[in-house]
Design an enzyme around this catalytic site. Structure first.
Site, short mmCIF file in Angstrom:
data_model
loop_
_atom_site.label_atom_id
_atom_site.label_comp_id
_atom_site.label_asym_id
_atom_site.label_seq_id
_atom_site.Cartn_x
_atom_site.Cartn_y
_atom_site.Cartn_z
N ASN A 194 -1.24 8.10 19.20
CA ASN A 194 -0.45 9.34 19.32
C ASN A 194 0.69 9.36 18.30
O ASN A 194 1.67 10.08 18.47
CB ASN A 194 0.15 9.44 20.72
N GLU B 99 2.28 21.57 30.62
CA GLU B 99 2.54 20.82 29.40
C GLU B 99 2.65 21.81 28.23
O GLU B 99 2.08 22.89 28.28
CB GLU B 99 1.40 19.84 29.12
N ASP C 206 6.45 19.71 30.11
CA ASP C 206 6.35 18.36 29.53
C ASP C 206 5.75 18.53 28.13
O ASP C 206 4.59 18.87 27.99
CB ASP C 206 5.44 17.52 30.44
C1 LIG Z 1 2.18 10.19 27.22
C2 LIG Z 1 2.54 11.22 28.23
C3 LIG Z 1 3.48 10.98 29.22
C4 LIG Z 1 4.04 9.61 29.47
O1 LIG Z 1 5.00 9.30 28.55
P1 LIG Z 1 5.35 7.76 28.29
O2 LIG Z 1 6.62 7.82 27.56
O3 LIG Z 1 4.23 7.23 27.49
O4 LIG Z 1 5.46 7.12 29.64
C5 LIG Z 1 3.87 12.02 30.02
N1 LIG Z 1 3.33 13.25 29.89
C6 LIG Z 1 2.39 13.50 28.96
C7 LIG Z 1 1.85 14.87 28.86
C8 LIG Z 1 1.95 12.49 28.12
O5 LIG Z 1 1.00 12.74 27.24
#
Ligand SMILES: *Cc1c(COP(=O)(O)O)cnc(C)c1O
Length: 383
Positions: free
Chosen positions: A47, A175, A204
């Site tokens: 990523n 998201e 998110d």
């Molecule tokens: C990767 C991810 C997370 C988790 O984040 P980390 O910092 O890796 O714990 C949360 N939400 C989404 C949509 C993600 O892709």
């Protein structure tokens, strides 16, 4: 049944379904490649969208931060772990994204769990997109609120849920860019619907921040939407790890009282917060990196279309190829590895049954010849 019996039963169950998850040691990597079992592959599974994970500016900043501030926070931020680099970084994030406050968390998983656990009470409702990340859905399932999931990216489905009268408050969760599909949420419409009912929207943007929007400000900025709660993470385009919640003053103060992941956990190492300030500067000045990423995305999509591969409507670094059955997806990933391209097969329960896929991710660190190699690999593997 004994503990041992229960554990071994669960393991055989997974094995029989071909669903065992394993880890492989990454022996050596840079932003483009990785080495596993002595073989070097092009990495199309990370990523690290802007290739910052190995950027010398960030490596140096982390070293400098360690020398100046030490490697450990020494405690929770509520005790003595709230160091100057974190306080400064929070202010920079808030200014950059146009919010009164930002609170740093150790990970995106922790941030999502903390916010949902601290905010929701009995009689409240969470309406979450069906494909929302496990960290959101799991927190919602464990909260005393009622969880309802609406059809992926379908505001009309959310609207129907919102029409039912609520006993308490309602939080809508989605998201910015979906982690397994790469498509973007219709944030303006979702926010309009939420606001009309007095609900709050939580976005998110783990996969949008840094990679999209002016100065890399992410999906919300790009769509001119300011959700009440914005979660950004630093393990993807930022190239490090950690997360932050952006919100208003009262909500930040509330989270500082009630978010257990902040209160009962050691704060982020100050050296890391210092490196994150440099990562933020790289992202703000990263138009060239974002341009290179966009070129790689365009190159891949053109090539894949010419090969007759079925692409999803994704304009982002996440370019999944839906295969269907788990075993087929695994076999395809295997064949690609034989061609020197590391791609992961994503299977249920991470994605819905029947939609096992290759999750191909692109980075600004990839060169055009890397994308061509991937396309050739796909052509061979599909024969
Ligand atoms: C990767 C991810 C997370 C988790 O984040 P980390 O910092 O890796 O714990 C949360 N939400 C989404 C949509 C993600 O892709």
């Amino acid at each position: 049944m004994s503990w041992q019996h229960r554990i071994s039963l669960a393991l055989t169950g997974r094995q029989q379904k071909g669903q065992m998850r394993t880890r492989r040691v990454n022996q050596h990597s840079d932003a483009r490649t990785l080495q596993i079992d002595g073989t070097c592959y092009l990495n199309f599974a990370a990523n690290d969208y802007l290739g910052l994970s190995h950027d010398p500016r960030l490596v140096q900043a982390w070293q400098q931060g360690a020398e100046r501030y030490g490697v450990g926070a020494g405690g929770s931020a509520h005790v003595t772990g709230y160091h100057a680099p974190q306080a400064e970084f929070e202010q920079q994030l808030a200014d950059w994204l146009g919010y009164p406050r930002a609170l740093v968390f150790i990970s995106g998983f922790a941030a999502n769990q903390a916010v949902i656990a601290a905010m929701l009470a009995k009689n409240d409702r969470i309406f979450a997109d069906k494909l929302a990340h496990a960290s959101l859905l799991e927190a919602a399932a464990h909260s005393p609120a009622t969880l309802r999931r609406f059809a992926h990216n379908q505001p009309a489905a959310l609207e129907k849920l919102l029409q039912h009268p609520a006993g308490g408050e309602t939080l809508v969760v989605t998201e910015g860019v979906f982690s397994m599909d790469g498509d973007s949420a219709p944030l303006a419409e979702l926010h309009r619907l939420s606001q009309r009912q007095g609900s709050w929207l939580m976005v998110d943007d783990a996969h949008g921040i840094g990679a999209t929007g002016e100065q890399g400000r992410g999906s919300c900025w790009q769509q001119q939407v300011k959700p009440e709660l914005l979660v950004v993470t630093f393990g993807k385009a930022f190239g490090l790890s950690g997360a932050a919640v952006l919100c208003d003053d009262d909500t930040a103060d509330y989270l500082l009282q009630f978010a257990r992941h902040l209160i009962y956990s050691t704060a982020m190492p100050p050296a890391q917060a210092w490196a994150l300030q440099t990562a933020l500067a790289c992202i703000q000045q990263g138009d060239e990196l974002r341009q290179r990423l966009q070129q790689n995305i365009a190159l891949f999509r053109q090539g894949a279309q010419a090969l007759g591969l079925a692409l999803l409507p994704s304009a982002t670094a996440i370019q999944p190829l839906i295969v269907g059955e788990e075993q087929q997806a695994l076999a395809l990933a295997d064949r690609l590895q034989q061609q020197g391209c590391w791609v992961t097969a994503i299977r249920p329960p991470t994605v819905p049954p029947g939609t096992a896929r290759l999750r191909i991710t692109l980075s600004a660190a990839h060169r055009p010849e890397d994308i061509h190699r991937l396309l050739e690999g796909l052509q061979h593997a599909n024969r």
